[in-house]
Design a protein around this motif. Structure first.
Motif, PDB file in Angstrom:
ATOM      1  N   ARG A  30       0.675  -1.172   0.230  1.00 32.63           N
ATOM      2  CA  ARG A  30       0.025   0.056  -0.157  1.00 32.63           C
ATOM      3  C   ARG A  30       0.853   1.559  -0.028  1.00 32.63           C
ATOM      4  NH1 ARG A  30      -4.742  -1.725   4.400  1.00 32.63           N
ATOM      5  NH2 ARG A  30      -6.085  -3.120   3.402  1.00 32.63           N
ATOM      6  N   LEU A  31       2.303   0.774   1.091  1.00 26.76           N
ATOM      7  CA  LEU A  31       2.748   2.074   0.817  1.00 26.76           C
ATOM      8  C   LEU A  31       3.597   2.355  -0.759  1.00 26.76           C
ATOM      9  CD1 LEU A  31       4.410   2.092   4.685  1.00 26.76           C
ATOM     10  CD2 LEU A  31       2.613   4.230   3.822  1.00 26.76           C
ATOM     11  N   GLN A  32       4.145   1.523  -1.609  1.00 23.90           N
ATOM     12  CA  GLN A  32       4.543   1.336  -2.397  1.00 23.90           C
ATOM     13  C   GLN A  32       4.028   2.170  -3.715  1.00 23.90           C
ATOM     14  OE1 GLN A  32       6.087  -2.463  -3.094  1.00 23.90           O
ATOM     15  NE2 GLN A  32       7.419  -2.521  -1.662  1.00 23.90           N
ATOM     16  N   VAL A  33       2.472   1.491  -3.702  1.00 28.70           N
ATOM     17  CA  VAL A  33       1.488   1.905  -4.762  1.00 28.70           C
ATOM     18  C   VAL A  33       0.715   3.555  -4.234  1.00 28.70           C
ATOM     19  CG1 VAL A  33      -0.391   1.879  -4.990  1.00 28.70           C
ATOM     20  CG2 VAL A  33       0.501  -0.294  -4.738  1.00 28.70           C
ATOM     21  N   LEU A  34       1.256   3.558  -3.038  1.00 27.37           N
ATOM     22  CA  LEU A  34       0.868   5.353  -2.394  1.00 27.37           C
ATOM     23  C   LEU A  34       1.771   6.173  -3.135  1.00 27.37           C
ATOM     24  CD1 LEU A  34      -1.090   7.499  -0.819  1.00 27.37           C
ATOM     25  CD2 LEU A  34       0.191   6.850   1.213  1.00 27.37           C
ATOM     26  N   GLY A  35       3.141   6.099  -2.811  1.00 29.11           N
ATOM     27  CA  GLY A  35       4.579   6.332  -3.634  1.00 29.11           C
ATOM     28  C   GLY A  35       4.511   6.920  -5.080  1.00 29.11           C
ATOM     29  N   LEU A  36       4.273   5.440  -5.589  1.00 30.31           N
ATOM     30  CA  LEU A  36       4.970   5.144  -7.104  1.00 30.31           C
ATOM     31  C   LEU A  36       2.903   6.541  -7.772  1.00 30.31           C
ATOM     32  CD1 LEU A  36       4.589   1.874  -7.814  1.00 30.31           C
ATOM     33  CD2 LEU A  36       6.094   3.638  -8.218  1.00 30.31           C
ATOM     34  N   CYS A  37       1.707   6.431  -6.786  1.00 31.60           N
ATOM     35  CA  CYS A  37       1.018   7.284  -7.800  1.00 31.60           C
ATOM     36  C   CYS A  37       1.045   8.909  -7.337  1.00 31.60           C
ATOM     37  CB  CYS A  37      -0.497   6.722  -7.220  1.00 31.60           C
ATOM     38  SG  CYS A  37      -0.862   5.018  -8.074  1.00 31.60           S
ATOM     39  N   GLY A  38       1.715   9.138  -5.676  1.00 28.40           N
ATOM     40  CA  GLY A  38       1.457  10.168  -5.620  1.00 28.40           C
ATOM     41  C   GLY A  38       2.482  11.500  -5.358  1.00 28.40           C
ATOM     42  N   THR A  39       3.758  10.557  -6.077  1.00 26.81           N
ATOM     43  CA  THR A  39       4.887  10.521  -5.639  1.00 26.81           C
ATOM     44  C   THR A  39       4.485  11.614  -8.108  1.00 26.81           C
ATOM     45  OG1 THR A  39       6.944  10.183  -4.940  1.00 26.81           O
ATOM     46  CG2 THR A  39       7.313  11.494  -6.521  1.00 26.81           C
ATOM     47  N   PRO A  40       4.461  11.551  -8.179  1.00 30.78           N
ATOM     48  CA  PRO A  40       4.297  12.135  -9.607  1.00 30.78           C
ATOM     49  C   PRO A  40       2.754  13.218  -9.718  1.00 30.78           C
ATOM     50  CG  PRO A  40       4.036   9.857 -10.042  1.00 30.78           C
ATOM     51  CD  PRO A  40       4.010   9.721  -8.407  1.00 30.78           C
ATOM     52  N   ILE A  41       2.167  12.969  -8.960  1.00 27.39           N
ATOM     53  CA  ILE A  41       0.251  14.056  -9.133  1.00 27.39           C
ATOM     54  C   ILE A  41       1.343  14.290  -7.896  1.00 27.39           C
ATOM     55  CG2 ILE A  41      -1.033  14.353  -7.607  1.00 27.39           C
ATOM     56  CD1 ILE A  41      -2.179  11.319  -8.238  1.00 27.39           C
ATOM     57  N   PHE A  42       1.964  15.457  -6.474  1.00 28.32           N
ATOM     58  CA  PHE A  42       2.715  16.120  -5.825  1.00 28.32           C
ATOM     59  C   PHE A  42       3.562  16.898  -6.922  1.00 28.32           C
ATOM     60  CE2 PHE A  42       6.112  17.856  -3.339  1.00 28.32           C
ATOM     61  CZ  PHE A  42       5.538  18.306  -2.272  1.00 28.32           C
ATOM     62  N   LEU A  43       4.332  16.469  -7.575  1.00 30.14           N
ATOM     63  CA  LEU A  43       5.227  16.822  -8.275  1.00 30.14           C
ATOM     64  C   LEU A  43       4.544  17.383  -9.652  1.00 30.14           C
ATOM     65  CD1 LEU A  43       7.896  16.907  -9.634  1.00 30.14           C
ATOM     66  CD2 LEU A  43       7.891  15.012 -11.424  1.00 30.14           C
ATOM     67  N   ALA A  44       3.456  17.827 -10.066  1.00 34.24           N
ATOM     68  CA  ALA A  44       2.217  18.242 -10.917  1.00 34.24           C
ATOM     69  C   ALA A  44       2.615  19.457 -10.189  1.00 34.24           C
ATOM     70  CB  ALA A  44       1.479  17.254 -11.757  1.00 34.24           C
ATOM     71  N   LEU A  45       1.637  19.105  -9.106  1.00 42.28           N
ATOM     72  CA  LEU A  45       1.069  19.975  -8.826  1.00 42.28           C
ATOM     73  C   LEU A  45       1.799  21.381  -8.045  1.00 42.28           C
ATOM     74  CD1 LEU A  45      -1.194  18.118  -6.049  1.00 42.28           C
ATOM     75  CD2 LEU A  45      -1.836  19.677  -8.433  1.00 42.28           C
ATOM     76  N   THR A  46       3.774  21.061  -7.818  1.00 44.40           N
ATOM     77  CA  THR A  46       3.958  20.776  -7.696  1.00 44.40           C
ATOM     78  C   THR A  46       4.492  22.216  -8.671  1.00 44.40           C
ATOM     79  OG1 THR A  46       4.974  20.469  -6.293  1.00 44.40           O
ATOM     80  CG2 THR A  46       6.815  21.596  -7.069  1.00 44.40           C
ATOM     81  N   LEU A  47       4.564  22.219  -9.883  1.00 46.90           N
ATOM     82  CA  LEU A  47       4.577  22.539 -11.848  1.00 46.90           C
ATOM     83  C   LEU A  47       3.649  23.736 -11.586  1.00 46.90           C
ATOM     84  CD1 LEU A  47       7.167  19.810 -13.727  1.00 46.90           C
ATOM     85  CD2 LEU A  47       7.494  21.730 -12.183  1.00 46.90           C
ATOM     86  N   LEU A  48       2.343  23.064 -11.440  1.00 54.63           N
ATOM     87  CA  LEU A  48       1.581  24.365 -11.609  1.00 54.63           C
ATOM     88  C   LEU A  48       1.822  25.069 -10.355  1.00 54.63           C
ATOM     89  CD1 LEU A  48      -1.117  24.261 -12.592  1.00 54.63           C
ATOM     90  CD2 LEU A  48      -2.462  22.936 -11.096  1.00 54.63           C
ATOM     91  N   ALA A  49       2.008  24.749  -9.410  1.00 57.06           N
ATOM     92  CA  ALA A  49       1.924  26.352  -8.567  1.00 57.06           C
ATOM     93  C   ALA A  49       2.678  27.590  -8.599  1.00 57.06           C
ATOM     94  CB  ALA A  49       2.062  25.568  -6.902  1.00 57.06           C
TER      95      ALA A  49
END
Length: 275
Positions: A30-49
Motif C-alpha cells: 500500500r505504501l509503495q502504490v501510494l508513493g508510485l501514484c502520489g509522487t508524480p501527482i505531487f510533482l505536477a501540483l508543484t509545477l502547477l503552483a
C-alpha cells in the motif's frame, strides 16, 4: 524423532507466520502504490503552483530567486523520488511484490487464513488440552490489564493535579491583580484549562476505567492462583472439571469487563438505562 502433535503444532505456527507475513506485505505494498501514484501527482501540483505564481503574481517581473530555488528543489526531489520508485517497481526488482496489486495480496491472505482455519479444525485438540493452554495464555492478559490500569490511573492523577493547580492559580492571579485587567488573558487561559479538564474527566472517566481494569486483573490472578494451588473453588478431584470451571469463570469476568467499558463509553442517560 518428532511426534505427530509436534508436527501439527509446527504446521499451525508456520501458517500463523505466513499470515503475519502477508499482512505486512499488504501494508508495504500500500505504501509503495501510494508513493508510485502520489509522487508524480505531487510533482505536477508543484509545477502547477510554480507556474501559477509566475502568471498571477510575477507576470511582468522576475520571480524572486528564493521562490524559484524552493520550487526547483521541491520539483527536483519529487522527480528523483518518482524515478527511483518507478525503477524499483519495473526494472530493479527491489521490492518483494513488484507489479503485484494489493487485491492479489488480499486474496492470498484470505486463502491463507481459510487454509489455517481448515487445518486448525482438522487438528483440533481435546477440550481439556485447550482449557489447559487457555490457563497458560492468561498471564499476558493480566499484564495488559494492569498496564492499561496504570495508564488511566496516571492520566487521572495528571488531570487532577492540573485541575488543582489551575483552580488555585485563578484565585491567586485574581487576588494579585485587583482589578484583574493586566492578567485578563491569564485568567481566560486558566479558566479554559479548568473547563477542558473537568469536561474531559467527566467524559473519559479515567479513574473508573483504571479501577475496573485493576479489579479484573486482580480477580483473574486470584482465580489462577486458586487453580494452581488446588483450593476452592478448584479443589475437585477431576482436573478437567477444575479447568472447565476456571475457563468459564474467567471468560465471564472478561465479558463483564467489556460490558463495563461499554457502559463508560455511553452518555450518562444511557448508562442509567443499561444499569
Amino acid at each position: 524423532m518428532s511426534t505427530p502433535s509436534t508436527t501439527t503444532t509446527d504446521v499451525l505456527i508456520q501458517h500463523r507466520r505466513d499470515i503475519a507475513d502477508l499482512k505486512q506485505r499488504i501494508k508495504n505494498r500500500r505504501l509503495q502504490v501510494l508513493g508510485l501514484c502520489g509522487t508524480p501527482i505531487f510533482l505536477a501540483l508543484t509545477l502547477l503552483a510554480w507556474a501559477s505564481l509566475k502568471i498571477f503574481i510575477w507576470l511582468d517581473s522576475d520571480t524572486p530567486t528564493a521562490i524559484n530555488g524552493v520550487f526547483f528543489a521541491i520539483a527536483a526531489l519529487s522527480a528523483l523520488a518518482a524515478f527511483a520508485q518507478f525503477w524499483a517497481e519495473f526494472y530493479g526488482q527491489v521490492w518483494e511484490d513488484s507489479e503485484t496489486s494489493v487485491r492479489e495480496l488480499r486474496l492470498d491472505l484470505s486463502l491463507a487464513e481459510e487454509h489455517h482455519i481448515l487445518e486448525t479444525r482438522r487438528h483440533t485438540p481435546p477440550s481439556t488440552d485447550r482449557q489447559a493452554s487457555y490457563k497458560e495464555r492468561l498471564p499476558p492478559e493480566v499484564v495488559r490489564l494492569r498496564m492499561e490500569s496504570r495508564h488511566y490511573r496516571r492520566l487521572h492523577l495528571l488531570m487532577q493535579w492540573l485541575l488543582f493547580v489551575t483552580s488555585a492559580a485563578i484565585s491567586a492571579v485574581t487576588a494579585w491583580y485587583d482589578p484583574p485587567q493586566p492578567a485578563k488573558g491569564v485568567l481566560i487561559c486558566l479558566g479554559f484549562t479548568v473547563t477542558v479538564i473537568t469536561a474531559a474527566a467527566g467524559y473519559f472517566k479515567p479513574r473508573e476505567r483504571a479501577f475496573n481494569l485493576q479489579q479484573t486483573a486482580d480477580s483473574i490472578e486470584q482465580h489462577a492462583t486458586a487453580l494452581e494451588l488446588g483450593i476452592a473453588p478448584y479443589n475437585a478431584p477431576d482436573e478437567a472439571q477444575n479447568l472447565e470451571l476456571f475457563a468459564t469463570t474467567v471468560e465471564g469476568m472478561r465479558a463483564e469487563q467489556r460490558m463495563r467499558e461499554q457502559q463508560l463509553d455511553q452518555p450518562q442517560q444511557g448508562q442509567q438505562q443499561v444499569i
